[in-house]
Design an enzyme around this catalytic site. Structure first.
Site, PDB file in Angstrom:
ATOM      1  CG  LEU A  36       7.695  34.749  46.189  1.00  0.00           C
ATOM      2  CD1 LEU A  36       8.831  33.891  46.699  1.00  0.00           C
ATOM      3  CD2 LEU A  36       7.898  36.103  46.568  1.00  0.00           C
ATOM      4  CB  CYS A  37       3.282  33.589  41.234  1.00  0.00           C
ATOM      5  SG  CYS A  37       1.708  33.289  42.445  1.00  0.00           S
ATOM      6  N   GLY A  38       3.290  37.024  41.362  1.00  0.00           N
ATOM      7  CA  GLY A  38       2.469  38.515  40.877  1.00  0.00           C
ATOM      8  C   GLY A  38       1.482  38.401  41.269  1.00  0.00           C
TER       9      GLY A  38
END
Length: 370
Positions: free
Chosen positions: A132-134
């Protein structure tokens, strides 16, 4: 006679049913009963399904908004650790280089500064423990794979030290890549974690199992930018500064601080630039102790500080990437909620319009019959 029975009886008459039931739009020509003229062709849901979907997206929006706020609160601490740790790490490298340069003319053997023909390279790959951090983890992995392919073309052997759950799970599925050790990181980088990696790197290099050690991690540039870099850890850099494999400096000349504020009841970020003045090598100094003893005492500190710095840079980059990813997810949820709300309102309006048309058509049919 009841109205419902009258409508059923009238509908049996071919002329009236043809006029009012097959084409009731002539009664209200200004209202178009065709629903969703501007909606996306991918949305085909009933009113109940749309309500459920809108509620689900709103709940997701609350989660992403909360994750954004948590990441924003943590990234400030991580960024301060990066900025405060850089001067010590850079100055330590300059001191070590200055001492090492003076010892070049003397016949002194310092294992961690020996430059020998490279046959095998150890690469320390630092990734995150969570997603969930690109594209944060993907960028590091691609950089590491590109470097591995480049070294293999040169005929060199490769061994990996993977730090972070995401990198561990990725390289576990790649049996063709030799991994010496899998290490799981923590929420914030600590000297204890750095010492574990430094001990492994030290043993590999001193025992001559590897001839060069490189770090691959995401370098923190700003809140919206991070760069995957390759940093030569051992032997000691010949330039006295942190450089990549091409000899270019990866030190930040200008850093970006930020302040978390609230604007219109929502989190906002105010940025300010902090310029760092770089100095040259240290002036001529006299050492009371033997320079070899100083190097032997400082080299483990050098390893620990450089690895700790890489872990801190990676942590700050990860939190900044997560904050931006959750911010984009929140904005997308808001836009999707608006789109689905418009579709829901149009379908509801079309349904009400159709019911009105049926009532008016039935009433007009009764009038014609009377």
């Amino acid at each position: 006679m009841a109205v419902s029975n009258s409508i059923l009886w009238v509908s049996a008459k071919p002329p009236i049913s043809n006029i009012f039931l097959q084409n009731p739009k002539h009664l209200l020509p200004q209202i178009s009963p065709q629903p969703l003229r501007f909606q996306s062709s991918a949305i085909h849901c009933g009113l109940r399904e749309l309500r459920v979907r809108i509620d689900s997206i709103k709940n997701t929006q609350k989660i992403t908004e909360a994750m954004k706020l948590v990441a924003a609160a943590r990234v400030r601490r991580a960024q301060e650790a990066v900025i405060n740790g850089r001067p010590f790490a850079e100055t330590l490298v300059e001191v070590l280089y200055d001492i090492n340069e003076r010892l070049q003319c003397e016949d002194i053997d310092v294992p961690l500064t020996n430059v020998r023909p490279v046959k095998k390279v150890a690469i320390v790959v630092i990734t995150a423990d969570r997603g969930l951090c690109g594209g944060f983890n993907n960028l590091v992995v691609k950089k590491a794979e590109a470097r591995i392919a480049e070294l293999k073309k040169l005929g060199l052997d490769i061994t990996l030290i993977s730090v972070g759950k995401k990198g561990n799970s990725y390289f576990m599925r790649r049996p063709e890549i030799c991994v010496d050790k899998f290490i799981e990181g923590g929420l914030f980088a600590t000297t204890k974690e750095a010492q574990v990696i430094a001990d492994d790197v030290f043993s590999l290099f001193v025992s001559e199992e590897v001839d060069k050690v490189e770090l691959v991690y995401n370098k923190f540039v700003s809140l919206v930018k991070s760069e995957p870099v390759i940093h030569t850890l051992l032997p000691l850099s010949p330039k006295g500064e942190v450089v990549d494999v091409t000899g270019n400096s990866v030190d930040a000349i200008e850093d970006e601080f930020f302040r978390l504020t609230t604007k219109e009841g929502k989190l906002s970020v105010e940025r300010e630039s902090v310029k760092i003045k770089r100095e040259g090598l240290l002036p001529v100094m006299e050492f009371e102790q033997d320079p070899v003893q100083i190097l032997d005492a400082m080299m483990p500190l050098y390893l620990n500080s450089q690895i700790l710095r890489a872990l801190q840079e990676s942590t700050a980059s990860e939190l900044a990437a997560r904050m931006n990813a959750m911010s984009n997810a929140t904005d997308n949820a808001v836009d999707l909620t608006k789109t689905l709300s418009n579709v829901y309102n149009r379908q509801r309006q079309a349904k009400i319009t159709g019911e009105i048309l049926e009532i008016v058509a039935g009433a007009e049919a009764l009038k014609e019959f009377e």
